[in-house]
Design a protein around this motif. Structure first.
Motif, PDB file in Angstrom:
ATOM      1  N   LEU A 300       1.324  -1.084   0.044  1.00  8.20           N
ATOM      2  CA  LEU A 300       0.187   0.444   0.266  1.00  8.20           C
ATOM      3  C   LEU A 300       0.589   1.572   0.298  1.00  8.20           C
ATOM      4  O   LEU A 300       0.714   2.290  -0.662  1.00  8.20           O
ATOM      5  CB  LEU A 300      -1.064  -0.466   0.951  1.00  8.20           C
ATOM      6  N   PRO A 301       1.648   1.594   0.609  1.00  5.26           N
ATOM      7  CA  PRO A 301       2.736   2.309   0.922  1.00  5.26           C
ATOM      8  C   PRO A 301       3.038   2.929  -1.086  1.00  5.26           C
ATOM      9  O   PRO A 301       3.097   4.360  -1.055  1.00  5.26           O
ATOM     10  CB  PRO A 301       4.147   2.210   1.427  1.00  5.26           C
ATOM     11  N   ALA A 302       3.113   1.811  -1.541  1.00  2.72           N
ATOM     12  CA  ALA A 302       4.306   2.233  -2.936  1.00  2.72           C
ATOM     13  C   ALA A 302       2.288   2.612  -4.222  1.00  2.72           C
ATOM     14  O   ALA A 302       2.323   3.513  -4.892  1.00  2.72           O
ATOM     15  CB  ALA A 302       4.619   1.121  -3.910  1.00  2.72           C
ATOM     16  N   ALA A 303       1.220   2.527  -3.082  1.00  2.53           N
ATOM     17  CA  ALA A 303      -0.377   2.110  -4.184  1.00  2.53           C
ATOM     18  C   ALA A 303      -0.720   3.672  -3.753  1.00  2.53           C
ATOM     19  O   ALA A 303      -1.824   4.444  -4.139  1.00  2.53           O
ATOM     20  CB  ALA A 303      -1.509   1.766  -3.752  1.00  2.53           C
ATOM     21  N   ILE A 304      -0.501   4.316  -2.199  1.00  2.00           N
ATOM     22  CA  ILE A 304      -0.953   5.613  -1.299  1.00  2.00           C
ATOM     23  C   ILE A 304      -1.200   6.759  -2.937  1.00  2.00           C
ATOM     24  O   ILE A 304      -1.850   8.143  -2.679  1.00  2.00           O
ATOM     25  CB  ILE A 304      -0.264   6.188  -0.439  1.00  2.00           C
ATOM     26  N   ALA A 305      -0.526   6.829  -3.900  1.00  2.00           N
ATOM     27  CA  ALA A 305      -0.207   7.963  -5.205  1.00  2.00           C
ATOM     28  C   ALA A 305      -1.343   7.977  -6.151  1.00  2.00           C
ATOM     29  O   ALA A 305      -1.828   9.041  -6.560  1.00  2.00           O
ATOM     30  CB  ALA A 305       1.108   8.120  -5.460  1.00  2.00           C
ATOM     31  N   LEU A 376      -1.372 -12.116  -2.685  1.00  4.52           N
ATOM     32  CA  LEU A 376      -1.826 -13.591  -3.160  1.00  4.52           C
ATOM     33  C   LEU A 376      -0.865 -14.357  -3.653  1.00  4.52           C
ATOM     34  O   LEU A 376      -0.557 -15.486  -3.004  1.00  4.52           O
ATOM     35  CB  LEU A 376      -2.937 -13.682  -3.422  1.00  4.52           C
ATOM     36  N   THR A 377      -0.963 -13.727  -4.423  1.00  3.40           N
ATOM     37  CA  THR A 377       1.042 -14.311  -5.019  1.00  3.40           C
ATOM     38  C   THR A 377       2.674 -15.083  -4.489  1.00  3.40           C
ATOM     39  O   THR A 377       3.087 -15.658  -4.707  1.00  3.40           O
ATOM     40  CB  THR A 377       1.027 -13.521  -6.781  1.00  3.40           C
ATOM     41  N   GLU A 378       2.897 -13.991  -3.512  1.00  4.69           N
ATOM     42  CA  GLU A 378       3.359 -13.621  -2.913  1.00  4.69           C
ATOM     43  C   GLU A 378       3.308 -14.968  -1.187  1.00  4.69           C
ATOM     44  O   GLU A 378       4.609 -15.277  -1.528  1.00  4.69           O
ATOM     45  CB  GLU A 378       4.115 -12.361  -2.573  1.00  4.69           C
ATOM     46  N   GLY A 379       2.342 -15.412  -1.179  1.00  2.00           N
ATOM     47  CA  GLY A 379       2.264 -16.411   0.173  1.00  2.00           C
ATOM     48  C   GLY A 379       2.726 -15.764   1.874  1.00  2.00           C
ATOM     49  O   GLY A 379       3.157 -16.833   2.322  1.00  2.00           O
ATOM     50  N   LYS A 380       2.834 -13.950   1.885  1.00  2.47           N
ATOM     51  CA  LYS A 380       3.394 -13.656   2.416  1.00  2.47           C
ATOM     52  C   LYS A 380       2.314 -13.464   3.925  1.00  2.47           C
ATOM     53  O   LYS A 380       1.461 -13.858   3.711  1.00  2.47           O
ATOM     54  CB  LYS A 380       3.730 -12.748   2.480  1.00  2.47           C
ATOM     55  N   MET A 381       2.574 -13.411   5.692  1.00  6.11           N
ATOM     56  CA  MET A 381       1.756 -13.697   6.694  1.00  6.11           C
ATOM     57  C   MET A 381       1.913 -12.661   6.608  1.00  6.11           C
ATOM     58  O   MET A 381       3.305 -11.390   6.859  1.00  6.11           O
ATOM     59  CB  MET A 381       2.142 -14.723   7.660  1.00  6.11           C
ATOM     60  N   PRO A 382       0.890 -11.531   7.650  1.00  2.51           N
ATOM     61  CA  PRO A 382       0.943 -10.277   7.909  1.00  2.51           C
ATOM     62  C   PRO A 382       1.537  -9.802   9.139  1.00  2.51           C
ATOM     63  O   PRO A 382       1.391 -11.382  10.349  1.00  2.51           O
ATOM     64  CB  PRO A 382      -0.316  -9.882   8.079  1.00  2.51           C
ATOM     65  N   ALA A 413       6.999  -3.946  -7.957  1.00  2.00           N
ATOM     66  CA  ALA A 413       6.083  -4.648  -7.607  1.00  2.00           C
ATOM     67  C   ALA A 413       4.567  -3.922  -8.490  1.00  2.00           C
ATOM     68  O   ALA A 413       3.950  -5.096  -9.236  1.00  2.00           O
ATOM     69  CB  ALA A 413       6.278  -5.770  -5.981  1.00  2.00           C
ATOM     70  N   MET A 414       4.870  -2.384  -7.506  1.00  2.00           N
ATOM     71  CA  MET A 414       3.357  -2.305  -8.281  1.00  2.00           C
ATOM     72  C   MET A 414       3.576  -1.772  -9.933  1.00  2.00           C
ATOM     73  O   MET A 414       2.794  -1.743 -10.602  1.00  2.00           O
ATOM     74  CB  MET A 414       3.878  -0.917  -7.705  1.00  2.00           C
ATOM     75  N   ARG A 415       4.827  -1.168 -10.430  1.00  2.00           N
ATOM     76  CA  ARG A 415       5.136  -0.963 -11.902  1.00  2.00           C
ATOM     77  C   ARG A 415       4.916  -2.185 -12.683  1.00  2.00           C
ATOM     78  O   ARG A 415       4.144  -2.006 -13.092  1.00  2.00           O
ATOM     79  CB  ARG A 415       6.873  -0.872 -12.055  1.00  2.00           C
ATOM     80  N   GLU A 416       5.165  -3.713 -11.973  1.00  2.00           N
ATOM     81  CA  GLU A 416       4.877  -4.478 -12.888  1.00  2.00           C
ATOM     82  C   GLU A 416       3.699  -5.351 -13.286  1.00  2.00           C
ATOM     83  O   GLU A 416       2.695  -5.253 -14.263  1.00  2.00           O
ATOM     84  CB  GLU A 416       5.585  -5.744 -12.710  1.00  2.00           C
TER      85      GLU A 416
END
Length: 453
Positions: A300-305, A376-382, A413-416
């Motif tokens: 989300l930090p990279a999507a805030i813009a 979902l694709t990275e499979g990390k835990m919060p 990642a966001m750019r892609e």
């Protein structure tokens, strides 16, 4: 468009609107970077004879002030794009004097490929990524906005509208029915316009600000709901103008009042089974649900813009002022930026409370869904769930547009997922706007600096 009766391709609400009446005009529109409707209006008789029309690609380089940003992808030759009608979006324009329909158009290049910088195409791209994995994203947006007194002098502060009692709308009246009744005629027109356009309103309520209203929409397909928000902004403005006030979707229009958000509820359905992938057969939360949350926290930090696209947007991110400014998550906790509402297993969802109502609905939904997709694709835990007051959490979000744009530019990642060409064009437009703002001297600076420094 040949001689066929194209009106038979329209949604039922649009057919009902024109039935038995002479259709005068069709507005052929697309959303630009700001979510402003751009396009052409033409007589219905001419529209019936055309299968497409053309607009220059420079409409996606225009800033909110009407200036032109540099084209980072090549020379500024303004080649034409091909616009074709998406008849499923046809909708009445019930405030016009003549019988008019609006139709959102698909935006293609001259080789028939989707133009990657068109905001609606960006959202379609993200939905397509989900579909490639066998998933169908579902969203439910909440729209907050202010009704304000007419403001024709930008140098004057915005103030609440006059209600039917003859008094200005009051703040701190959240959920008050009498507060909504103060501007009931505007609300009545919003309902009437929405019905004519075939839109389903899930509820209308008074929010915490003076003249602040929230409209909830039923959950559904992201592209369809982004189309509806795009239309809703216009119909709400038109309803307000009928009653001598303005409707504004600025994130923070009135000093000292809460800001306006566009909370987004997300769930994801397995296309084959039709089941919510956030819930297991026994009704418990799945790992996918936690991965989705982790994607939000990570990206989300990279999507805030995209969720907070203007300098004014960051005035909403104020601690202890009814706006989450954190990436914590919690169950039924409205202090967290990521909230899990109370629901049954079939309706398990995550609410992103960070987006402002000033965002382009296509880009806001795209950005939020992109973060969940990456999770979902990275499979990390919060991180562990926040069980207390998340307003006390450490700052994790950018506090101005320049920093937000830097974070977006640095995220591969966001750019892609959003698209490289779109990212470059969006950066160009927003940095142009930010540079213009920095050249404006504010009343605060004149008041406190003129004679004191």
């Amino acid at each position: 468009m040949s001689s066929r009766n194209w009106t038979q391709e329209l949604p039922k609400a649009a057919r009902d609107y024109v039935e038995g009446r002479r259709l005068d005009e069709v507005e052929c529109i697309v959303a630009d970077m700001a979510g402003v409707a751009r396009g052409k209006a033409m007589p219905a008789s001419k529209f019936a004879q055309q299968e497409k029309f053309f607009l220059p690609n420079s409409i996606f380089l225009q800033t909110i002030t009407g200036e032109w940003a540099d084209n980072p992808t090549g020379a500024f030759t303004e080649p034409d794009m091909v616009l074709t009608p998406d008849f499923s979006t046809a909708s009445a324009a019930p405030w016009t004097a003549d019988i008019t329909l609006q139709v959102i158009h698909d935006v293609l290049d001259q080789q028939g490929r989707p133009v990657p910088v068109a905001p609606r195409n960006v959202l379609k791209r993200i939905v397509g990524l989900y579909e490639e994995k066998g998933w169908r994203p579902v969203v439910a947006p909440e729209m907050e906005f202010f009704l304000v007194a007419r403001n024709i002098d930008p140098n004057q502060p915005i103030i609440p509208p006059m209600g039917r009692s003859g008094r200005r709308a009051a703040a701190k009246q959240a959920y008050s029915m009498s507060a909504v009744d103060e501007y009931g005629k505007v609300i009545d027109d919003i309902y009437d316009f929405a019905e004519a356009q075939g839109f389903e309103i899930d509820g209308i309520l008074q929010e915490g600000g003076a003249g602040q209203v929230e409209i909830n929409l039923a959950h559904g397909d992201p592209v369809r709901l982004a189309d509806e928000i795009f239309y809703f902004k216009r119909l709400i403005r038109e309803a307000a103008l009928r009653h001598d006030c303005f409707a504004t979707f600025m994130a923070k229009p009135i000093e000292g009042e809460p800001g306006s958000a566009m909370h987004i509820h997300h769930s994801v359905v397995d296309i084959k089974t039709g089941k919510n992938i956030f819930s297991a057969a026994n009704g418990q939360e799945t790992p996918a649900f936690l991965h989705f949350i982790a994607g939000m926290q990570t990206h989300l930090p990279a999507a805030i813009a995209l969720l907070a696209p203007y300098v004014n947007s960051y005035r909403r991110y104020v601690p202890d002022f009814a706006a989450p400014i954190n990436l914590e998550w919690g169950r039924d906790n409205r202090t967290t930026g990521l909230r899990v509402p109370i629901s049954g297993p079939e309706a398990r969802r995550l609410e992103n409370r960070l987006a402002g109502m000033d965002c382009n609905p296509y880009l806001g939904l795209a950005a939020s869904l992109a973060c969940g997709y990456l999770g979902l694709t990275e499979g990390k835990m919060p991180r562990a769930e926040c069980l207390g007051d998340a307003y006390m959490s450490e700052d994790e979000l950018p506090y101005n547009l320049g920093d937000a744009l830097d974070l977006m530019a640095e995220s591969d990642a966001m750019r892609e997922v959003i698209g490289a060409e779109f990212t470059e064009v969006y950066q160009s437009v927003k940095r142009n706007e930010y540079k213009e703002f920095l050249q404006v001297i504010s009343p605060w600076e004149r008041e406190h600096l003129l004679l004191n420094v």
